[in-house]
Design a protein around this motif. Structure first.
Motif, PDB file in Angstrom:
ATOM      1  N   THR A 249      -5.195   3.673 -10.736  1.00 59.89           N
ATOM      2  CA  THR A 249      -5.144   3.061  -9.883  1.00 59.89           C
ATOM      3  C   THR A 249      -5.978   1.551  -9.838  1.00 59.89           C
ATOM      4  O   THR A 249      -5.321   0.569  -9.227  1.00 59.89           O
ATOM      5  CB  THR A 249      -5.637   3.887  -8.648  1.00 59.89           C
ATOM      6  OG1 THR A 249      -4.891   5.070  -8.234  1.00 59.89           O
ATOM      7  CG2 THR A 249      -5.778   3.024  -7.169  1.00 59.89           C
TER       8      THR A 249
ATOM      9  N   CYS B  46       4.512   0.777  -1.306  1.00 58.39           N
ATOM     10  CA  CYS B  46       4.697   0.838  -2.867  1.00 58.39           C
ATOM     11  C   CYS B  46       3.541   1.500  -3.522  1.00 58.39           C
ATOM     12  O   CYS B  46       2.421   1.394  -3.058  1.00 58.39           O
ATOM     13  CB  CYS B  46       4.844  -0.587  -3.573  1.00 58.39           C
ATOM     14  SG  CYS B  46       5.139  -0.541  -5.280  1.00 58.39           S
ATOM     15  N   ASN B  47       3.768   2.421  -4.590  1.00 58.15           N
ATOM     16  CA  ASN B  47       2.716   3.150  -5.274  1.00 58.15           C
ATOM     17  C   ASN B  47       2.759   2.212  -6.458  1.00 58.15           C
ATOM     18  O   ASN B  47       3.405   2.164  -7.407  1.00 58.15           O
ATOM     19  CB  ASN B  47       3.128   4.511  -5.593  1.00 58.15           C
ATOM     20  CG  ASN B  47       2.135   4.995  -6.697  1.00 58.15           C
ATOM     21  OD1 ASN B  47       1.004   4.412  -6.787  1.00 58.15           O
ATOM     22  ND2 ASN B  47       2.391   6.302  -7.171  1.00 58.15           N
ATOM     23  N   ILE B  48       1.705   1.465  -6.600  1.00 54.03           N
ATOM     24  CA  ILE B  48       1.302   0.454  -7.622  1.00 54.03           C
ATOM     25  C   ILE B  48       1.025   0.964  -8.925  1.00 54.03           C
ATOM     26  O   ILE B  48       0.999   0.255 -10.069  1.00 54.03           O
ATOM     27  CB  ILE B  48       0.083  -0.441  -7.186  1.00 54.03           C
ATOM     28  CG1 ILE B  48      -1.284   0.225  -7.085  1.00 54.03           C
ATOM     29  CG2 ILE B  48       0.523  -1.399  -6.352  1.00 54.03           C
ATOM     30  CD1 ILE B  48      -2.584  -0.428  -7.302  1.00 54.03           C
ATOM     31  N   ARG B  49       1.115   2.570  -9.157  1.00 56.06           N
ATOM     32  CA  ARG B  49       0.810   3.073 -10.376  1.00 56.06           C
ATOM     33  C   ARG B  49       2.205   3.149 -11.124  1.00 56.06           C
ATOM     34  O   ARG B  49       2.386   3.643 -12.430  1.00 56.06           O
ATOM     35  CB  ARG B  49       0.295   4.227 -10.274  1.00 56.06           C
ATOM     36  CG  ARG B  49      -1.153   4.459  -9.762  1.00 56.06           C
ATOM     37  CD  ARG B  49      -1.420   6.087  -9.727  1.00 56.06           C
ATOM     38  NE  ARG B  49      -2.670   6.631  -8.938  1.00 56.06           N
ATOM     39  CZ  ARG B  49      -3.013   7.794  -8.528  1.00 56.06           C
ATOM     40  NH1 ARG B  49      -2.342   8.729  -9.522  1.00 56.06           N
ATOM     41  NH2 ARG B  49      -4.072   7.824  -8.088  1.00 56.06           N
TER      42      ARG B  49
ATOM     43  N   ALA C 268      -6.081  -3.064  -4.065  1.00 57.36           N
ATOM     44  CA  ALA C 268      -5.727  -1.387  -3.987  1.00 57.36           C
ATOM     45  C   ALA C 268      -6.778  -0.948  -5.033  1.00 57.36           C
ATOM     46  O   ALA C 268      -6.940  -1.406  -5.950  1.00 57.36           O
ATOM     47  CB  ALA C 268      -4.436  -1.267  -4.178  1.00 57.36           C
ATOM     48  N   GLY C 269      -7.657   0.173  -4.249  1.00 57.20           N
ATOM     49  CA  GLY C 269      -8.195   0.864  -5.524  1.00 57.20           C
ATOM     50  C   GLY C 269      -8.801   2.069  -4.778  1.00 57.20           C
ATOM     51  O   GLY C 269      -8.253   2.441  -3.674  1.00 57.20           O
TER      52      GLY C 269
ATOM     53  N   GLY D 281       0.939  -1.045   0.060  1.00 58.59           N
ATOM     54  CA  GLY D 281       0.175   0.030  -0.051  1.00 58.59           C
ATOM     55  C   GLY D 281       0.928   1.257  -0.012  1.00 58.59           C
ATOM     56  O   GLY D 281       2.024   0.989   0.084  1.00 58.59           O
ATOM     57  N   ARG D 282       0.278   2.311  -0.137  1.00 55.05           N
ATOM     58  CA  ARG D 282       1.035   3.511  -0.177  1.00 55.05           C
ATOM     59  C   ARG D 282       1.354   4.094   1.210  1.00 55.05           C
ATOM     60  O   ARG D 282       2.471   4.736   1.439  1.00 55.05           O
ATOM     61  CB  ARG D 282       0.455   4.549  -1.022  1.00 55.05           C
ATOM     62  CG  ARG D 282       0.554   4.772  -2.516  1.00 55.05           C
ATOM     63  CD  ARG D 282       0.027   6.001  -2.893  1.00 55.05           C
ATOM     64  NE  ARG D 282      -1.586   5.972  -2.642  1.00 55.05           N
ATOM     65  CZ  ARG D 282      -2.376   6.578  -3.186  1.00 55.05           C
ATOM     66  NH1 ARG D 282      -2.121   7.549  -4.018  1.00 55.05           N
ATOM     67  NH2 ARG D 282      -3.637   6.520  -2.654  1.00 55.05           N
TER      68      ARG D 282
HETATM   69  N1  ADE Z   1      -4.133   2.318  -2.460  1.00 58.28           N
HETATM   70  C1  ADE Z   1      -4.968   3.040  -3.151  1.00 58.28           C
HETATM   71  N2  ADE Z   1      -3.970   3.680  -4.122  1.00 58.28           N
HETATM   72  C2  ADE Z   1      -2.877   2.869  -4.352  1.00 58.28           C
HETATM   73  C3  ADE Z   1      -1.822   3.067  -4.946  1.00 58.28           C
HETATM   74  N3  ADE Z   1      -1.567   4.101  -5.798  1.00 58.28           N
HETATM   75  N4  ADE Z   1      -0.650   2.380  -4.477  1.00 58.28           N
HETATM   76  C4  ADE Z   1      -0.668   1.415  -3.673  1.00 58.28           C
HETATM   77  N5  ADE Z   1      -1.828   1.247  -2.956  1.00 58.28           N
HETATM   78  C5  ADE Z   1      -2.932   2.038  -3.347  1.00 58.28           C
END
Ligand code: ADE
Length: 288
Positions: A120, A69-72, A98-99, A44-45
């Motif tokens: 996202t 981590c930022n999953i984007r 994640a959303g 998660g962020r």
């Molecule tokens: N949860 C919501 N957005 C997210 C992101 N960009 N990266 C990781 N977790 C998240």
């Protein structure tokens, strides 16, 4: 301890990634997986939220690690998955949970807002799944569960999210075909109205609308986080070994309601399953 309906030790020796693991459905799923013996990698962020959930899980004897981590961010996702593989030598499961979105009618959604929600809820899930496949699951199999939403027939005031989630359902179907050869199953879970912290993203002005949601559901109530987690756990487990490419709706029958068809009152109670003693009631459903 989590009151899972599944067998103790079901995920013993398995490493399972849960994105969006710091709150709501992701947090609940992480608790259940850890209670069933998995080592859980929480992604998660927000490092503080992840650390808090890791602490909760450790306090009841489970094993979970925080992987902020930022999953984007493609490079960050590649590095994250490489680090998890380096640390554990395996990835058995991925819960793409994640959303995030904001309520708005389509006409008011900016390009920036649209792209942020698509990144996202669609691109990030693709990146996580692709990297898990290429860096780990291709060699020894695995299971992916993508969390989408009840967006069937459209998602008014959430058009960006609905488009992204519908895209994720189609991604699930393509990946199921392409990755079956590696022993990788790919499925999705589509939650309906769930009493989870995700509801706190709605503005207070939507309180009355949200409180009226259960009337539109044949089972006449909100779902619980544990009811979504149970579906995810099932799809990750060997009980679902011949299931791939499907989207499991967990929504009390909401999409089966037909305009003009009166909804019968409940004659027998439909008792929620809540195996998660640490669930938090979303603000909008609290009395205060
Ligand atoms: N949860 C919501 N957005 C997210 C992101 N960009 N990266 C990781 N977790 C998240």
């Amino acid at each position: 301890m989590y009151r899972s309906v599944f067998q103790p030790g079901l995920f013993k020796d398995q490493l399972i990634i849960v994105t969006g693991g710091g709150s709501g459905i992701g947090r609940c799923t992480a608790h259940e997986l850890a209670a069933l013996g998995a080592t859980v990698a929480l992604v998660g962020r927000d490092p503080d939220k992840l650390a808090r959930v890791c602490g909760e899980i450790a306090a009841v004897g489970g094993v979970a690690q925080a992987w902020p981590c930022n999953i984007r961010d493609e490079a960050a996702v590649q590095a994250l998955v490489a680090a998890i593989v380096a640390a554990h030598g395996r990835i058995d499961g991925l819960v793409n949970n994640a959303g995030g979105q904001f309520p708005a009618p389509l006409k008011d959604i900016s390009l920036k807002g649209w792209e942020a929600v698509l990144q996202t809820n669609l691109t990030g899930g693709f990146l996580m799944a692709r990297e898990c496949l290429n860096q780990a699951m291709q060699a020894r199999g695995g299971a992916v569960v993508n969390i989408v939403a009840d967006m069937w027939g459209g998602m008014p005031n959430m058009g960006h999210s609905g488009a992204a989630r519908a895209g994720m359902v189609n991604f699930t179907e393509t990946a199921a075909f392409e990755w079956a050869q590696y022993g990788v199953r790919v499925n999705a879970v589509a939650p309906g109205y769930v009493a989870s912290s995700g509801m706190d993203a709605y503005p207070p002005s939507m309180k009355q609308t949200i409180l009226a949601f259960p009337q539109t559901v044949p089972l006449k109530r909100f779902g619980t986080e544990a009811e979504i987690s149970a579906a995810i756990v099932f799809l990750l487990s060997e009980a679902a070994a011949f299931i791939t490419g499907t989207t499991l709706r967990v929504d009390g029958g909401r999409p089966n309601v037909r305009p003009g068809m009166p909804m019968p009152a409940l004659r027998n109670p439909n008792t929620p399953f809540d195996g998660f003693h640490l669930a938090q009631t979303p603000r909008v459903l609290r009395e205060d």
